[in-house]
Design a protein around this motif. Sequence first.
Motif, PDB file in Angstrom:
ATOM      1  N   ALA A  22      47.730  44.932  87.250  1.00  0.00           N
ATOM      2  CA  ALA A  22      47.183  45.624  86.076  1.00  0.00           C
ATOM      3  C   ALA A  22      48.207  46.529  85.408  1.00  0.00           C
ATOM      4  N   HIS A  23      49.203  46.990  86.173  1.00  0.00           N
ATOM      5  CA  HIS A  23      50.152  47.971  85.658  1.00  0.00           C
ATOM      6  C   HIS A  23      51.589  47.498  85.807  1.00  0.00           C
ATOM      7  N   GLU A  57      43.172  56.868  95.660  1.00  0.00           N
ATOM      8  CA  GLU A  57      43.657  56.408  94.371  1.00  0.00           C
ATOM      9  C   GLU A  57      43.055  57.227  93.218  1.00  0.00           C
ATOM     10  N   PRO A  58      43.918  57.471  92.179  1.00  0.00           N
ATOM     11  CA  PRO A  58      45.216  56.852  91.928  1.00  0.00           C
ATOM     12  C   PRO A  58      46.408  57.410  92.703  1.00  0.00           C
ATOM     13  N   MET A  59      46.290  58.554  93.390  1.00  0.00           N
ATOM     14  CA  MET A  59      47.393  58.972  94.240  1.00  0.00           C
ATOM     15  C   MET A  59      47.582  57.916  95.345  1.00  0.00           C
ATOM     16  N   GLY A  62      49.531  55.408  91.691  1.00  0.00           N
ATOM     17  CA  GLY A  62      49.324  55.668  90.272  1.00  0.00           C
ATOM     18  C   GLY A  62      50.336  56.612  89.673  1.00  0.00           C
ATOM     19  N   PHE A  63      51.151  57.244  90.517  1.00  0.00           N
ATOM     20  CA  PHE A  63      52.163  58.183  90.045  1.00  0.00           C
ATOM     21  C   PHE A  63      53.576  57.621  90.172  1.00  0.00           C
ATOM     22  N   VAL A  64      53.694  56.321  90.352  1.00  0.00           N
ATOM     23  CA  VAL A  64      54.996  55.664  90.405  1.00  0.00           C
ATOM     24  C   VAL A  64      55.395  55.270  88.985  1.00  0.00           C
ATOM     25  N   GLY A  65      56.554  55.752  88.548  1.00  0.00           N
ATOM     26  CA  GLY A  65      57.023  55.429  87.212  1.00  0.00           C
ATOM     27  C   GLY A  65      58.003  56.461  86.714  1.00  0.00           C
ATOM     28  N   GLN A  66      58.393  56.342  85.469  1.00  0.00           N
ATOM     29  CA  GLN A  66      59.377  57.243  84.883  1.00  0.00           C
ATOM     30  C   GLN A  66      58.899  58.688  84.930  1.00  0.00           C
ATOM     31  N   GLY A  67      59.745  59.577  85.413  1.00  0.00           N
ATOM     32  CA  GLY A  67      59.425  60.995  85.448  1.00  0.00           C
ATOM     33  C   GLY A  67      58.576  61.425  86.613  1.00  0.00           C
ATOM     34  N   THR A 324      53.491  56.786  83.919  1.00  0.00           N
ATOM     35  CA  THR A 324      52.969  56.122  85.109  1.00  0.00           C
ATOM     36  C   THR A 324      51.595  55.563  84.769  1.00  0.00           C
ATOM     37  N   ALA A 325      51.024  54.818  85.694  1.00  0.00           N
ATOM     38  CA  ALA A 325      49.704  54.241  85.449  1.00  0.00           C
ATOM     39  C   ALA A 325      48.635  55.320  85.256  1.00  0.00           C
ATOM     40  N   ALA A 326      48.758  56.433  86.001  1.00  0.00           N
ATOM     41  CA  ALA A 326      47.685  57.435  86.001  1.00  0.00           C
ATOM     42  C   ALA A 326      48.008  58.676  85.201  1.00  0.00           C
TER      43      ALA A 326
END
Length: 330
Positions: A22-23, A57-59, A62-67, A324-326
């Motif tokens: 989904a992400h 979730e989302p922890m 869901g917090f994987v991503g830029q920044g 991030t996704a979340a």
Amino acid sequence: MKKFMNTAETMVAESVEGFVRAHETFVVFGTERKCVRRRHLTSGKVGLISGGGAGHEPMHIGFVGQGMLDAACVGHIFTSPTPSQIIAAIEEADTGAGCLLLVKNYDGDLMNFEMAIEMAGDHHSLDMIVVSDDIETSRSGEGRGRRGVAGTLIVEKILGAAAEGGMPLAELKQLGEGLNTRIRSMGVALNGVTVPQTERTTFSLEPDEMEMGVGIHGEPGHYTQPFAAANAIIMRLCETIIADIAVTPGARALLFVNGLGGTPPAELYLAYAGARRFIEEKAIPIERSLVGTYVTSLDMQGLSVTLALLTDEEIALWDAPVATAALRWP
């Protein structure tokens, strides 16, 4: 027990697969699906890694991503990821500047993350921060003290921005350790958690009761008390938090009201209004806010209040872009 699942044994794997698909703009699976990592890693940046059991979730995925995070590991429901998963995340996330592991203060998480550092430390520059923002467990005299709960999000966001800006490993650790002393959280629940593997709730309450000081693994709180109006509940949470945090003149506060999985947004915003009103009456200005369901305990009907006292530098890092996704801004 009725849940949208096929089997309890496959629920986590199927859920994580759905999350990644989904992400896919933000994340991909690591080798052998042992972790979830950023789709685009930044060479020469300190890698930030976190993780824990599923059910929050989302922890953390869901917090994987830029920044924010570069990789996250997911264990079985309420169970730490294995050392091999954590080592795989280190191998994926280390692009030359080492990795900082952000670990919630639970015995299983600490044991497995420490073991992974010991096993991988000869080949990678590694360090660890233990997040311990929960109020109530510090009073019990049990285990290792304060648990890591919703305040973990704030640590991950601020350190994620600092790492994105090129801060080296030693300075990131120092920043995180200082930040951890100025974040406090406390939760309340109206019911226990239904765990798929056992098909039992973690604790039960009468219709006119609530549980104060709950954890995010469905642990009961430290006392059960009669159910009350929202303002009285929120006041109790805020009173306990403020009594346990050193408020200095000129403090800049972030207020975070978090849903534990089964609380609708309308109730979270109502709780935020009460918390903000009470805290500002104590001459603590709220400069940043976050309201939503970010750090959960499966289907628990409950919420937590987190207060973070931040420096000017930390406010700027909180405001820095995140994708991030979340969590996403600006």
